[in-house]
Design a protein around this motif. Structure first.
Motif, PDB file in Angstrom:
ATOM      1  N   LYS A  78     -26.144   0.613  20.120  1.00  0.00           N
ATOM      2  CA  LYS A  78     -25.762  -0.712  19.423  1.00  0.00           C
ATOM      3  C   LYS A  78     -25.818   0.573  18.332  1.00  0.00           C
ATOM      4  CE  LYS A  78     -28.890  -4.120  21.315  1.00  0.00           C
ATOM      5  NZ  LYS A  78     -30.296  -5.010  20.670  1.00  0.00           N
ATOM      6  N   ASN A 102     -17.355 -10.407  11.944  1.00  0.00           N
ATOM      7  CA  ASN A 102     -18.049  -9.337  13.505  1.00  0.00           C
ATOM      8  C   ASN A 102     -19.577  -8.437  12.773  1.00  0.00           C
ATOM      9  OD1 ASN A 102     -16.095  -7.576  15.051  1.00  0.00           O
ATOM     10  ND2 ASN A 102     -14.508  -8.596  12.775  1.00  0.00           N
ATOM     11  N   ARG A 103     -20.215  -8.720  11.343  1.00  0.00           N
ATOM     12  CA  ARG A 103     -21.558  -8.633  11.309  1.00  0.00           C
ATOM     13  C   ARG A 103     -22.098  -9.453  12.027  1.00  0.00           C
ATOM     14  NH1 ARG A 103     -25.014 -10.277   8.522  1.00  0.00           N
ATOM     15  NH2 ARG A 103     -24.696 -11.683   7.509  1.00  0.00           N
ATOM     16  N   ILE A 104     -21.937 -11.129  11.831  1.00  0.00           N
ATOM     17  CA  ILE A 104     -22.977 -12.453  12.150  1.00  0.00           C
ATOM     18  C   ILE A 104     -22.357 -12.055  13.870  1.00  0.00           C
ATOM     19  CG2 ILE A 104     -22.442 -14.765  12.649  1.00  0.00           C
ATOM     20  CD1 ILE A 104     -21.183 -14.560   9.478  1.00  0.00           C
ATOM     21  N   LEU A 105     -20.926 -11.815  14.848  1.00  0.00           N
ATOM     22  CA  LEU A 105     -20.794 -11.652  16.074  1.00  0.00           C
ATOM     23  C   LEU A 105     -22.118 -11.469  16.465  1.00  0.00           C
ATOM     24  CD1 LEU A 105     -17.666 -12.103  15.565  1.00  0.00           C
ATOM     25  CD2 LEU A 105     -18.980 -13.890  17.246  1.00  0.00           C
ATOM     26  N   ARG A 106     -21.906 -10.173  15.921  1.00  0.00           N
ATOM     27  CA  ARG A 106     -22.849  -8.473  16.333  1.00  0.00           C
ATOM     28  C   ARG A 106     -24.352  -8.504  16.168  1.00  0.00           C
ATOM     29  NH1 ARG A 106     -19.211  -3.798  14.837  1.00  0.00           N
ATOM     30  NH2 ARG A 106     -20.592  -2.292  14.880  1.00  0.00           N
ATOM     31  N   GLY A 107     -24.254  -9.654  15.042  1.00  0.00           N
ATOM     32  CA  GLY A 107     -26.284  -9.913  14.764  1.00  0.00           C
ATOM     33  C   GLY A 107     -27.076  -8.786  14.102  1.00  0.00           C
ATOM     34  N   ILE A 108     -25.755  -7.917  13.271  1.00  0.00           N
ATOM     35  CA  ILE A 108     -26.195  -6.756  12.037  1.00  0.00           C
ATOM     36  C   ILE A 108     -26.456  -7.632  11.206  1.00  0.00           C
ATOM     37  CG2 ILE A 108     -25.662  -5.278  10.705  1.00  0.00           C
ATOM     38  CD1 ILE A 108     -22.811  -4.541  12.927  1.00  0.00           C
ATOM     39  N   PRO A 109     -27.895  -7.321  11.020  1.00  0.00           N
ATOM     40  CA  PRO A 109     -28.713  -7.879   9.412  1.00  0.00           C
ATOM     41  C   PRO A 109     -28.065  -7.913   8.324  1.00  0.00           C
ATOM     42  CG  PRO A 109     -30.278  -6.714  10.597  1.00  0.00           C
ATOM     43  CD  PRO A 109     -29.267  -6.499  11.914  1.00  0.00           C
ATOM     44  N   LYS A 111     -26.443  -9.150   4.620  1.00  0.00           N
ATOM     45  CA  LYS A 111     -25.062  -9.305   3.841  1.00  0.00           C
ATOM     46  C   LYS A 111     -24.286  -8.203   3.001  1.00  0.00           C
ATOM     47  CE  LYS A 111     -24.557 -14.008   5.341  1.00  0.00           C
ATOM     48  NZ  LYS A 111     -23.570 -15.584   3.480  1.00  0.00           N
ATOM     49  N   GLY A 150     -23.852  -2.075  10.925  1.00  0.00           N
ATOM     50  CA  GLY A 150     -24.631  -1.086  11.479  1.00  0.00           C
ATOM     51  C   GLY A 150     -24.959  -0.141  11.409  1.00  0.00           C
TER      52      GLY A 150
END
Length: 307
Positions: A78, A102-109, A111, A150
Motif C-alpha cells: 500500500k 482510481n481513488r475510489i477503487l483503491r479506497g484512498i481517502p 478527494k 495515496g
C-alpha cells in the motif's frame, strides 16, 4: 527506519520450465533513483510484477520496507505506487474523473488528493478534455498521477518515457527528479533509454538472462567507465610510434578509421599533444572522451545491446 525499501533474496521465477529470474539478490536504498537495466526478456518486468504482487516467485523471498511475511507484504504494498507498461485509463473520462475513479477503487481517502496529483504532474489545466484525446505525453503524466495517489513512498515505473518526444522525455526526467529530491520518494525505473537513466539515476542494477550481473552507484559507474583521449592526426602509424617510444606507454589502440584512443597519460594531456606536435604531426582532433552508460552496459553483457 529501514535502510532499504526493497530487498530480494535468491528470487527465482520459472514459466513452463523457462527461467525468467535466477536467484536475484537486489537491494534498493531508501531515497535513491534506481535504474534497472536489461535487454527485452532479461527479467525486468517479471521482477517488477512480483514486487507489486501481480506475480509470485517460484523460489526466494522479497522484503518491502523490512516486511517479508505475506500479510505484512500486503500492507507494505500500500506504500507503493506503480505504472507498468502503458497506463490503464478510462478513455471517455477526463483526467480528474480518471483519478477519482482510481481513488475510489483503491479506497484512498480524501478527494483533495485529485487536484493535488494533477498539479503535481502538470495536468491541472487539462479541463474537460477526455483521456482518449490526450497526447501520449499527457497519458504518461496521467498514469504517473494515478501511481502517485495515496502518496507512495516507493514508485515503480516501467518505461515511463516510452513513446515520448524529446521534450516530453526531458519534462518527465525533471518531474521524477523533483519527486525524488523534494518529496523523498524512492524510485525504481526500468527504461531502455539509457542516456536518460544516466542523467538521473543514483544507483543501477544490470540484469541479463534472468541474472543480476551487477549493482553499482552512479559514482562507481563513473569510476568504471573508461576515459580516454581521442586523437586524430595526419599519420596515425607515426603517432602510434611517438606515443609508444616517446611517452613510454602501450595503453592505446588505433581504430580502423585511423583514430587513436589513448587510455594512459590522461593526467598530462599537454605532454601528449606537445610530443605529437614536436614529431611534425598535424593534430586534427585531440579530445577527452569517456564511456556512457550504454557503452558500459553493452560491454558488461558481452555483446550488442537491444535493451
Amino acid at each position: 527506519m529501514h535502510e532499504y525499501v526493497l530487498q530480494t533474496n535468491l528470487l527465482s521465477k520459472k514459466f513452463k520450465g523457462q527461467t525468467a529470474l535466477d536467484k536475484v539478490n537486489l537491494s534498493i536504498r531508501k531515497g535513491s533513483i534506481y535504474g534497472f537495466i536489461g535487454q527485452n526478456g532479461a527479467g525486468k518486468s517479471t521482477l517488477i510484477r512480483i514486487v507489486t504482487g501481480l506475480a509470485f516467485p517460484t523460489e526466494g523471498t522479497i522484503e518491502l520496507f523490512g516486511a517479508s511475511e505475506d500479510q505484512a507484504l500486503i500492507q507494505a504494498r500500500k506504500r507503493i505506487g506503480s505504472m507498468i507498461e502503458s497506463p490503464a485509463l478510462f478513455p471517455h473520462m477526463t483526467a480528474s474523473e480518471n483519478l477519482e475513479a482510481n481513488r475510489i477503487l483503491r479506497g484512498i481517502p480524501g478527494k483533495d488528493s485529485v487536484p493535488r496529483m494533477l498539479e503535481q504532474v502538470g495536468l491541472q489545466n487539462a479541463g474537460r478534455k477526455k483521456a482518449k484525446n490526450f497526447s501520449l505525453g499527457m497519458k504518461q503524466r496521467l498514469g504517473l498521477a494515478i501511481a502517485l495517489l495515496g502518496d507512495p513512498e516507493f514508485l515503480i515505473l516501467d518505461e515511463p518515457t516510452n513513446g515520448l518526444d524529446p521534450m516530453g522525455v526531458v519534462e518527465m526526467r525533471q518531474l521524477l527528479k523533483r519527486l525524488n529530491q523534494e518529496l523523498g520518494i524512492t524510485i525504481l525505473i526500468s527504461s531502455h533509454i539509457l542516456s536518460e537513466l544516466h542523467l538521473m539515476a543514483s544507483h543501477y542494477g544490470i540484469i541479463h538472462r534472468g541474472q543480476l550481473l551487477e549493482q553499482l552507484t552512479a559514482k562507481q559507474l563513473d569510476e568504471q567507465c573508461q576515459h580516454y583521449v581521442l586523437i586524430e592526426v595526419d599519420n596515425p602509424d607515426k603517432a602510434a610510434a611517438v606515443i609508444q617510444n616517446e611517452l613510454g606507454t602501450t595503453d592505446f589502440e588505433v581504430m580502423q578509421d585511423g583514430a587513436i584512443k589513448l587510455y594512459g597519460r590522461l593526467e598530462r594531456p599537454g605532454k601528449v599533444s606537445s610530443a605529437l606536435f614536436s614529431a611534425g604531426l598535424e593534430i586534427e582532433k585531440f579530445m577527452p572522451m569517456g564511456e556512457d552508460l550504454e557503452s558500459y552496459f553493452t560491454k558488461r553483457i558481452g555483446g550488442h545491446a537491444h535493451v
